[in-house]
Design a protein around this motif. Structure first.
Motif, PDB file in Angstrom:
ATOM      1  N   VAL A 253     -16.016 -22.048 -26.866  1.00 50.72           N
ATOM      2  CA  VAL A 253     -16.521 -21.005 -27.774  1.00 50.72           C
ATOM      3  C   VAL A 253     -17.558 -21.598 -28.723  1.00 50.72           C
ATOM      4  O   VAL A 253     -18.590 -20.983 -28.987  1.00 50.72           O
ATOM      5  N   GLU A 254     -17.308 -22.811 -29.203  1.00 51.78           N
ATOM      6  CA  GLU A 254     -18.261 -23.466 -30.097  1.00 51.78           C
ATOM      7  C   GLU A 254     -19.591 -23.723 -29.401  1.00 51.78           C
ATOM      8  O   GLU A 254     -20.650 -23.547 -29.997  1.00 51.78           O
TER       9      GLU A 254
ATOM     10  N   ASN B 187     -20.778 -38.683 -17.255  1.00 46.76           N
ATOM     11  CA  ASN B 187     -19.950 -39.891 -17.283  1.00 46.76           C
ATOM     12  C   ASN B 187     -18.523 -39.633 -16.833  1.00 46.76           C
ATOM     13  O   ASN B 187     -17.663 -40.472 -17.018  1.00 46.76           O
ATOM     14  N   GLY B 188     -18.268 -38.483 -16.276  1.00 51.29           N
ATOM     15  CA  GLY B 188     -16.958 -38.224 -15.715  1.00 51.29           C
ATOM     16  C   GLY B 188     -16.058 -37.366 -16.566  1.00 51.29           C
ATOM     17  O   GLY B 188     -14.991 -36.980 -16.138  1.00 51.29           O
ATOM     18  N   ASN B 189     -16.446 -37.063 -17.758  1.00 46.66           N
ATOM     19  CA  ASN B 189     -15.660 -36.156 -18.587  1.00 46.66           C
ATOM     20  C   ASN B 189     -16.073 -34.753 -18.182  1.00 46.66           C
ATOM     21  O   ASN B 189     -17.095 -34.254 -18.606  1.00 46.66           O
ATOM     22  N   GLU B 190     -15.291 -34.141 -17.324  1.00 42.99           N
ATOM     23  CA  GLU B 190     -15.676 -32.867 -16.713  1.00 42.99           C
ATOM     24  C   GLU B 190     -15.972 -31.783 -17.728  1.00 42.99           C
ATOM     25  O   GLU B 190     -16.698 -30.856 -17.456  1.00 42.99           O
ATOM     26  N   GLY B 191     -15.430 -31.903 -18.886  1.00 42.28           N
ATOM     27  CA  GLY B 191     -15.639 -30.872 -19.895  1.00 42.28           C
ATOM     28  C   GLY B 191     -16.795 -31.182 -20.806  1.00 42.28           C
ATOM     29  O   GLY B 191     -16.907 -30.601 -21.869  1.00 42.28           O
ATOM     30  N   GLY B 192     -17.665 -32.092 -20.396  1.00 43.13           N
ATOM     31  CA  GLY B 192     -18.756 -32.472 -21.280  1.00 43.13           C
ATOM     32  C   GLY B 192     -18.163 -33.197 -22.463  1.00 43.13           C
ATOM     33  O   GLY B 192     -17.422 -34.146 -22.318  1.00 43.13           O
ATOM     34  N   GLY B 193     -18.447 -32.771 -23.647  1.00 40.93           N
ATOM     35  CA  GLY B 193     -17.887 -33.360 -24.847  1.00 40.93           C
ATOM     36  C   GLY B 193     -16.641 -32.630 -25.294  1.00 40.93           C
ATOM     37  O   GLY B 193     -16.183 -32.817 -26.394  1.00 40.93           O
ATOM     38  N   LYS B 194     -16.096 -31.808 -24.464  1.00 38.62           N
ATOM     39  CA  LYS B 194     -14.957 -30.968 -24.835  1.00 38.62           C
ATOM     40  C   LYS B 194     -13.686 -31.812 -24.937  1.00 38.62           C
ATOM     41  O   LYS B 194     -13.508 -32.788 -24.232  1.00 38.62           O
ATOM     42  N   LEU B 195     -12.802 -31.366 -25.772  1.00 38.19           N
ATOM     43  CA  LEU B 195     -11.506 -32.004 -25.908  1.00 38.19           C
ATOM     44  C   LEU B 195     -10.540 -31.423 -24.890  1.00 38.19           C
ATOM     45  O   LEU B 195     -10.647 -30.277 -24.506  1.00 38.19           O
ATOM     46  N   ARG B 196      -9.609 -32.235 -24.450  1.00 34.92           N
ATOM     47  CA  ARG B 196      -8.600 -31.756 -23.503  1.00 34.92           C
ATOM     48  C   ARG B 196      -7.244 -31.698 -24.207  1.00 34.92           C
ATOM     49  O   ARG B 196      -6.930 -32.513 -25.051  1.00 34.92           O
TER      50      ARG B 196
END
Length: 120
Positions: A81-82, A59-68
């Motif tokens: 790391v998680e 959906n466009g969040n390049e980091g997957g579910g990662k926070l920026r």
């Protein structure tokens, strides 16, 4: 031997020993099956975690579910790391489940006369 009288014939004692051995194998198989079932439940739950990561990336969040990081838009190292740790734990769990499956095979073959498990 429980359930056999002191003055009973040896055939009755041997029969009772076989019954006890089969009961022990059945109970051990139940424990192994329970452990395998628990592994499967965790594996299915983890699919939801990894699906979330994949869908977020699509959906466009390049980091997957990662926070920026709000300051510079960089991915936080903690989320990566998680994810790696989650994947490592899942791999260990699957390895444990494979061992449970092999043990269940051993127990099933023991019930059928003690044949050797061809997988081992």
């Amino acid at each position: 031997i429980e359930g056999a009288a002191v003055d009973c014939p040896s055939s009755e004692i041997l029969k009772r020993q076989d019954e006890l051995r089969m009961e022990r194998l059945r109970m051990e198989a139940e424990v192994e099956a329970w452990a395998l079932s628990s592994c499967w439940d965790v594996k299915c739950a983890s699919e939801q975690y990894f699906t979330f990561e994949t869908v977020a990336a699509e959906n466009g969040n390049e980091g997957g579910g990662k926070l920026r990081d709000r300051d510079n838009g960089a991915l936080t190292a903690a989320s990566t790391v998680e994810e790696v740790e989650a994947a490592r734990c899942l791999a260990e769990l699957i390895e444990f489940a494979i061992l449970r499956l092999m043990r269940l095979g051993d127990l099933a073959l023991m019930e059928q006369g003690g044949a050797l498990n061809p997988i081992r």
